[in-house]
Design an enzyme around this catalytic site. Sequence first.
Site, PDB file in Angstrom:
ATOM      1  N   SER A  54       0.918  -1.260  -0.073  1.00 48.24           N
ATOM      2  CA  SER A  54      -0.069   0.086  -0.019  1.00 48.24           C
ATOM      3  C   SER A  54       0.797   1.440  -0.015  1.00 48.24           C
ATOM      4  O   SER A  54       0.303   2.252  -0.393  1.00 48.24           O
ATOM      5  CB  SER A  54      -0.921   0.048   1.268  1.00 48.24           C
ATOM      6  OG  SER A  54      -0.088  -0.325   2.411  1.00 48.24           O
ATOM      7  N   ASP A  92       5.854  -6.955   2.706  1.00 51.68           N
ATOM      8  CA  ASP A  92       4.616  -7.355   1.819  1.00 51.68           C
ATOM      9  C   ASP A  92       5.454  -7.681   0.182  1.00 51.68           C
ATOM     10  O   ASP A  92       6.145  -6.861  -0.134  1.00 51.68           O
ATOM     11  CB  ASP A  92       3.745  -6.260   1.375  1.00 51.68           C
ATOM     12  CG  ASP A  92       2.336  -6.542   1.087  1.00 51.68           C
ATOM     13  OD1 ASP A  92       2.143  -7.763   1.063  1.00 51.68           O
ATOM     14  OD2 ASP A  92       1.424  -5.669   1.024  1.00 51.68           O
ATOM     15  N   GLU A 124      -0.067 -12.157  -1.648  1.00 55.16           N
ATOM     16  CA  GLU A 124      -1.425 -12.278  -1.613  1.00 55.16           C
ATOM     17  C   GLU A 124      -2.119 -13.139  -2.692  1.00 55.16           C
ATOM     18  O   GLU A 124      -1.109 -13.939  -3.726  1.00 55.16           O
ATOM     19  CB  GLU A 124      -1.862 -10.745  -2.542  1.00 55.16           C
ATOM     20  CG  GLU A 124      -1.733  -9.621  -2.041  1.00 55.16           C
ATOM     21  CD  GLU A 124      -2.307  -8.468  -2.731  1.00 55.16           C
ATOM     22  OE1 GLU A 124      -2.850  -8.688  -3.924  1.00 55.16           O
ATOM     23  OE2 GLU A 124      -2.153  -7.379  -2.135  1.00 55.16           O
ATOM     24  N   GLU A 191      -9.259  -9.590   3.582  1.00 48.80           N
ATOM     25  CA  GLU A 191      -9.782  -8.311   3.250  1.00 48.80           C
ATOM     26  C   GLU A 191     -11.009  -8.171   2.639  1.00 48.80           C
ATOM     27  O   GLU A 191     -11.289  -8.844   1.575  1.00 48.80           O
ATOM     28  CB  GLU A 191      -8.581  -7.709   2.465  1.00 48.80           C
ATOM     29  CG  GLU A 191      -8.760  -6.271   1.892  1.00 48.80           C
ATOM     30  CD  GLU A 191      -7.507  -5.448   1.584  1.00 48.80           C
ATOM     31  OE1 GLU A 191      -6.572  -5.982   1.400  1.00 48.80           O
ATOM     32  OE2 GLU A 191      -8.051  -4.318   0.965  1.00 48.80           O
TER      33      GLU A 191
HETATM   34  O1  KIV Z   1      -0.481  -3.316   1.483  1.00 49.60           O
HETATM   35  C1  KIV Z   1      -1.323  -3.528   2.383  1.00 49.60           C
HETATM   36  O2  KIV Z   1      -1.425  -2.471   3.388  1.00 49.60           O
HETATM   37  C2  KIV Z   1      -2.004  -4.510   2.966  1.00 49.60           C
HETATM   38  C3  KIV Z   1      -3.022  -4.386   4.035  1.00 49.60           C
HETATM   39  C4  KIV Z   1      -4.218  -3.580   3.503  1.00 49.60           C
HETATM   40  C5  KIV Z   1      -3.410  -5.838   4.511  1.00 49.60           C
HETATM   41  O3  KIV Z   1      -1.846  -5.513   2.182  1.00 49.60           O
END
Ligand code: KIV
Length: 291
Positions: A54, A92, A124, A191
């Site tokens: 994000s 992530d 993901e 989510e």
């Molecule tokens: O990238 C992110 O912030 C996320 C969260 C919303 C779980 O994947």
Amino acid sequence: MSKYASWTHGKLPLPELLELKRRGQKIAMVTAYDFPSGRISDEAGVELVLVGDSAAMVVLGHDSTVPATMEELLLLTRAVTRGAKRPLVIADMPFGSFQVSDDDAVANAVRFVKEAGADAVKLEGAGPTLSRAQAIVGAGVPAMGHVGLTPQSATMLGGFKAQGRTAEKAERLYEDALALEAAGCFAIVLEAVPAAIASRVTEALQVPTIGIGAGAECDGQVLVWHDLLGLYEGKAPRFVKRYADLGDAARRALEAYVADVREGRFPEEQHTYAIPDEELDAFEAWLGARV
Ligand code: KIV
């Protein structure tokens, strides 16, 4: 104290998450993208800090998470791990870092651990992601799953909207979450999933579910730093709860600063450095004699 103190000193042990679930104690997770947000998250007592892709939207100004790169996420993760000591820091995996092959996914996950100090990674999706998750866990890197609205595939999902809202789609989501657990994920983000479905998934899994727009029955919750603190200007999804309006506070502070600079009210004496009188006199004498 030993010269070779364990890296786990003060770090939340990963298996503790299972204990928290067993005891019915909720898990707090938040995103962070730099040293101060990592440090403040730690001080606030969160268990999990996610360096989310994000960042592409809330930090780098893109209109989706897709452009985030490994190098950007590595840089941000390094900063966060310097600030967040007790929470588990999860990096992530950006779009493109795990889609190509299991080997690629493992190599990139290992980079997050070795080069940025991450404790775990998140990736993901299900389907092809299952073998990636299995390979990453097999290589010794803890992996977190993420199903429901997976922003990297928002185009294929028809936009940023809730998932699992028909019986058939809910069944698939349920099976995907179980399959990610079987692949070795230590927790699963749900989510934008109906609360009733998230609750059933949470009951079915041994590992904790972390919800974002998935209701109160999940084992934990996650929010994006900028949403939680009122730092993001875009339209917030319905699942966001804003706990502060730091964007407004920052704007007002900067307006006051600009006005002070323009009116000569800043800096004041307390913000400036002095020089002893005799040194200043000597300097002035030198200046006067200088041709
Ligand atoms: O990238 C992110 O912030 C996320 C969260 C919303 C779980 O994947």
